[in-house]
Design a protein around this motif. Structure first.
Motif, short mmCIF file in Angstrom:
data_model
loop_
_atom_site.label_atom_id
_atom_site.label_comp_id
_atom_site.label_asym_id
_atom_site.label_seq_id
_atom_site.Cartn_x
_atom_site.Cartn_y
_atom_site.Cartn_z
N ILE A 14 43.64 35.07 46.05
CA ILE A 14 43.61 36.54 46.05
C ILE A 14 44.46 37.10 44.94
O ILE A 14 44.16 38.17 44.38
N VAL A 15 45.54 36.43 44.57
CA VAL A 15 46.35 36.89 43.43
C VAL A 15 45.54 36.78 42.15
O VAL A 15 45.55 37.69 41.31
N ASN A 16 44.81 35.68 42.00
CA ASN A 16 43.96 35.52 40.81
C ASN A 16 42.89 36.60 40.75
O ASN A 16 42.54 37.08 39.66
N TYR A 17 42.37 37.00 41.90
CA TYR A 17 41.36 38.07 41.92
C TYR A 17 41.99 39.42 41.63
O TYR A 17 41.48 40.20 40.81
N ALA A 18 43.10 39.72 42.31
CA ALA A 18 43.72 41.03 42.15
C ALA A 18 44.20 41.24 40.72
O ALA A 18 44.07 42.34 40.16
N ASN A 19 44.74 40.21 40.11
CA ASN A 19 45.28 40.34 38.75
C ASN A 19 44.39 39.61 37.74
O ASN A 19 44.87 38.90 36.86
N ASP A 20 43.09 39.82 37.88
CA ASP A 20 42.11 39.22 36.95
C ASP A 20 41.98 40.12 35.73
O ASP A 20 41.21 41.08 35.72
N ILE A 21 42.72 39.80 34.71
CA ILE A 21 42.76 40.65 33.51
C ILE A 21 41.44 40.59 32.76
O ILE A 21 40.95 41.61 32.24
N LYS A 22 40.81 39.44 32.71
CA LYS A 22 39.60 39.26 31.92
C LYS A 22 38.39 39.98 32.54
O LYS A 22 37.72 40.76 31.88
N ALA A 23 38.12 39.73 33.82
CA ALA A 23 36.92 40.27 34.45
C ALA A 23 37.12 41.68 35.00
O ALA A 23 36.18 42.48 35.03
N LYS A 24 38.35 42.00 35.44
CA LYS A 24 38.59 43.28 36.09
C LYS A 24 39.42 44.24 35.24
O LYS A 24 39.67 45.37 35.66
N SER A 25 39.85 43.79 34.06
CA SER A 25 40.77 44.58 33.23
C SER A 25 41.98 45.01 34.06
O SER A 25 42.48 46.14 33.93
N ALA A 26 42.43 44.11 34.91
CA ALA A 26 43.48 44.44 35.87
C ALA A 26 44.85 44.55 35.20
O ALA A 26 45.12 43.91 34.18
N ARG A 27 45.67 45.38 35.80
CA ARG A 27 47.09 45.40 35.42
C ARG A 27 47.91 45.70 36.66
O ARG A 27 47.51 46.51 37.51
N VAL A 28 49.06 45.04 36.77
CA VAL A 28 49.96 45.24 37.90
C VAL A 28 50.71 46.54 37.70
O VAL A 28 51.39 46.73 36.68
N ILE A 29 50.58 47.47 38.65
CA ILE A 29 51.24 48.77 38.53
C ILE A 29 52.40 48.92 39.51
O ILE A 29 53.10 49.94 39.48
N GLY A 30 52.61 47.92 40.35
CA GLY A 30 53.72 47.96 41.28
C GLY A 30 53.93 46.60 41.91
O GLY A 30 52.97 45.84 42.09
#
Length: 228
Positions: A14-30
């Motif tokens: 779930i961490v890999n999914y939540a912080n998936d930068i490549k597929a989700k353009s994710a960024r940790v905001i908190g």
């Protein structure tokens, strides 16, 4: 704003999914209590906390210690969450408010909040550890009902859009029959919860609508563990 809650066994996936930068353009905001060097260090931080004893020296072994909350906002509220630090801080604030409304102290809880940009509507993912920083267990009893009330309060506070999440506003003809029946049962149960003052009244209201209530007991101890 809609929050969907899932319980999971393992932090890594779930961490890999939540912080998936490549597929989700994710960024940790908190975040709180995790090492943000990489997804691996985040997951390791969560896993390490599972071995922390509570004030009585007990180490709790939960079958599903991971909570994953997807927090989605209406496309009408997109302007409230610009793709900048201001938008990130507002989204983080709401995620923390949700935790507080659910009886979870964000400052005593390991979590990450990751914002995604792979869909048209603003949304983020909250992952937190059910073992708090002091070793106690964060309760998830009646979490779905509490979640609905928490979302209503937060939307009202901030003037966010109230979406048509009520099953009465859903076109049942477009759903599979199983899903339609499930939504109908959900409406009846929630209505009975609001009206009933005792377990007997709750049971009577359900039976009047053709729903049978069963108590689920532990096979070994005989203790009641839930309802079906």
């Amino acid at each position: 704003m809609i929050c969907k809650i899932k319980s999971r066994v393992d932090f890594s996936g779930i961490v890999n999914y939540a912080n998936d930068i490549k597929a989700k353009s994710a960024r940790v905001i908190g975040s709180n209590g995790v090492l943000l060097v990489s997804n691996r260090t985040i997951a390791d931080s969560f896993e390490a906390q599972l071995r922390i004893p509570d004030s009585g020296g007990r180490v709790h072994h939960l079958s599903k210690p991971v909570k994953h909350i997807s927090i989605a906002f209406s496309p009408k509220d997109t302007g409230r969450f610009p793709d900048n630090e201001e938008g990130d801080r507002f989204m983080e604030q709401i995620a923390r408010e949700w935790m507080q409304e659910m009886g979870i102290d964000p400052d005593n809880t390991q979590y990450i909040i990751a914002r995604h940009f792979d869909k048209d509507h603003p949304h983020c993912h909250l992952v937190f550890n059910r073992i708090a920083n002091d070793g106690s267990v964060i309760s998830d009893k009646f979490e779905r009902r509490r979640n609905e009330e928490a979302c209503k309060r937060i939307k009202k506070w901030h003037g966010l859009t109230f979406g048509k999440s009520n099953s009465r506003e859903i076109n049942l003809d477009r759903l599979h029959r199983y899903d339609a029946v499930r939504l109908e049962i959900r409406d009846i149960v929630l209505s009975a919860i609001d009206r009933a003052g005792t377990w007997k009244e709750f049971d009577d209201l359900l039976r009047a609508n053709g729903i049978t209530l069963h108590l689920c007991a532990d096979k070994n101890t005989g203790r009641i563990r839930g309802l079906a």
